[in-house]
Motif scaffolding. Structure first.
Motif, PDB file in Angstrom:
ATOM      1  N   UNK A  65       0.802  -1.216   0.000  1.00  0.00           N
ATOM      2  CA  UNK A  65       0.000   0.000   0.000  1.00  0.00           C
ATOM      3  C   UNK A  65       0.836   1.269   0.000  1.00  0.00           C
ATOM      4  N   UNK A  66       1.961   1.267   0.713  1.00  0.00           N
ATOM      5  CA  UNK A  66       2.666   2.522   0.945  1.00  0.00           C
ATOM      6  C   UNK A  66       3.250   3.090  -0.342  1.00  0.00           C
ATOM      7  N   UNK A  67       2.995   4.379  -0.557  1.00  0.00           N
ATOM      8  CA  UNK A  67       3.459   5.013  -1.787  1.00  0.00           C
ATOM      9  C   UNK A  67       2.607   4.603  -2.976  1.00  0.00           C
ATOM     10  N   UNK A  68       1.384   4.236  -2.727  1.00  0.00           N
ATOM     11  CA  UNK A  68       0.498   3.807  -3.813  1.00  0.00           C
ATOM     12  C   UNK A  68       0.455   2.291  -3.860  1.00  0.00           C
TER      13      UNK A  68
END
Lengths: 82, 430
Positions: A65-68
């Motif tokens: 999830x992190x950064x898109x």
């Protein structure tokens, strides 16, 4: 779709994800572009989607999830506790 | 929920949370205190929250935790105070796709309640901001078990992350005479058609639909979704002359003028004695007159939807209200719904290709310009897309365009450079 099977596309996509593991977040759009560059008109967006679905369903890759939302190899999240 | 919380809530020291129970409003604290009497997990949840308020610090760490094959739908939360509050060390939330218009039968609600009781903390949220059903308080192991059990009963995981989100809609024609299209059917169609995009995030950022059957916008689509689909009509407002006369008799001409005609945003409705006259050409379908005189006036018969784009809340460039994309589109047949789906796919392709990470489609349009966006998705510009009509008639748009033929010189804009206006203000008045 021409001679390129979903299995083949899945292998190609997996190779890109594995190659970039720990260095770059690979997203679905990146895989779409890479496969379009490699196979041109022989494949469509739906074929790459089916390949990504196969990778997810088999558990060979997971979503990050992190950064898109990215496509990653299975791993333990740093935030996870037991 | 039985009010048997006395013993446990008395033991909990929650001075800051107690303040949230004050006043006439319902409080989640009261409900959670009741639940805490049966579940130590909820007592620890309240204690951690109290500590959060006290120290002004968020002790939750978010990360990703996916049901196999899905890219979203589980909001994973791990506690930084896991050793102190072991029962909430893992406190995840499952999102489920809700039924269209939030209409449940009692058996469905029992299934949700049972799953929440058996696997989670027994806390349901109906509904989240995106419309999903939220079940709170699962640890890693029970989250998977709960998801499996719910999917066996026919529920499906909702959206999260950078994908399409679960679609909410108003009650539509099921319970509202104002509805100009079948919101429930379109919700079901879009969910099924784009279930892949909902379960497997692949966009630059989230993409929310919200469906309202008319401009009353009960689904809050205008400001809270990337693509509001609002019901409208393009023929004349239906007028029941006798009902208008009865309404005027009941309320009086003055009241009707004060509350209906003078509040029309385009002043297109007039009362002549007991008769009403509407300049439909200038009507903007705001619904005000119909809402007030709902027995006498009704939306026209040639109904469809208005598509807008780019609404959102907060983050990055602040709150944005949607802008017009397609003024009118029929939405009666499967072919109409397919046409909408095709347009949506074109938007996703263009935005997916050129959008930045974590850039909502509204922000994307703001960055590249509406003209570029319309070119990219293949929609002809329409005067109704203009947010504010130009006020200076001497400015010609073509003077700003690049030369269209090779060798053609760039025309200079036919406007004077803006000079600061100096107005002398006499001291002491006249």
């Amino acid at each position: 779709m021409g001679d390129i099977s979903v299995d083949q596309l899945a292998e190609d996509c997996y190779a890109i994800v594995a190659e970039n593991a720990g260095q770059k977040k690979v997203k679905a759009g990146d895989l779409q572009k890479a496969m379009a560059a490699k196979y041109g008109d022989q494949i469509g967006r739906a074929d790459v989607k089916a390949a990504i679905k196969q990778l997810m369903d088999s558990g060979r890759t997971v979503y990050g999830y992190f950064g898109g939302s990215s496509i990653e190899l299975p791993h333990k999240e740093a935030a996870e506790n037991q | 929920m039985p009010d048997d919380s006395e013993s446990t809530s008395a033991d909990l020291k929650l001075p800051l949370l107690d303040q949230l129970e004050e006043g006439p409003w319902p409080s989640f604290v009261k409900d959670l205190k009741q639940q805490a009497s049966r579940r130590p997990q909820v007592a620890q949840l309240l204690q951690q929250l109290e500590e959060s308020y006290e120290n002004r610090w968020d002790y939750w760490r978010g990360t990703v935790l996916n049901v196999s094959g899905y890219g979203g739908g589980v909001i994973a939360r791990y506690s930084d105070l896991g050793e102190k509050y072991p029962d909430v060390a893992q406190f995840h939330t499952i999102r489920l796709i809700e039924p269209s218009a939030f209409v449940y039968n009692t058996e469905s609600l029992r299934q949700l309640a049972d799953a929440s009781e058996e696997f989670g903390a027994g806390i349901l949220q109906l509904h989240g901001m995106t419309g999903d059903i939220l079940l709170l308080g699962f640890d890693n192991e029970k989250m998977f078990a709960a998801a499996e059990a719910l999917m066996e009963q026919g529920w499906d995981i909702g959206g999260s992350g950078n994908g399409m989100r679960t679609i909410p809609c108003c009650v539509g024609p099921a319970r509202c005479e104002m509805s100009c299209y079948d919101t429930l059917k379109l919700t079901s169609f879009l969910t099924k058609r784009f279930i892949g995009e909902l379960h497997r995030p692949e966009f630059p950022y989230k993409y929310k639909f919200k469906l309202s059957g008319c401009a009353n916008d009960c689904a809050n689509a205008m400001t809270r979704s990337d693509m509001p689909v609002i019901g409208t009509w393009r023929d004349d407002i239906q007028v029941d002359e006798q009902a208008v006369a009865d309404f005027v008799d009941r309320h009086g001409e003055e009241w009707v003028n004060e509350n209906v005609t003078s509040r029309c945003p385009t002043r297109c409705i007039h009362l002549h004695g007991r008769k009403i006259e509407i300049d439909n050409h200038n009507c903007v379908r705001c619904m005000h007159c119909i809402n007030v005189m709902h027995a006498a006036l009704a939306p026209g018969n040639d109904r469809g939807v208005t598509l807008l784009i780019g609404g959102k809340r907060t983050v990055r460039s602040g709150e944005m209200v949607s802008t017009m994309l397609v003024p009118f589109m029929e939405m009666k047949t499967d072919a109409d719904r397919e046409a909408l789906a095709d347009l949506v796919e074109r938007i996703w392709e263009f935005w997916g290709e050129h959008g930045h990470d974590h850039e909502r489609v509204g922000e994307f349009i703001d960055r590249v310009g509406l003209g570029t966006f319309l070119d990219g998705v293949g929609i002809e510009p329409d005067p109704q897309m203009v947010l504010n009509p130009r006020s200076n008639p001497y400015i010609k748009f073509e003077e700003y365009t690049a030369p269209r033929l090779e060798g053609e010189p760039q025309k200079a804009a036919n406007v004077l450079p803006r000079e600061p206006e100096v107005t002398e203000i006499p001291f002491g008045g006249d």
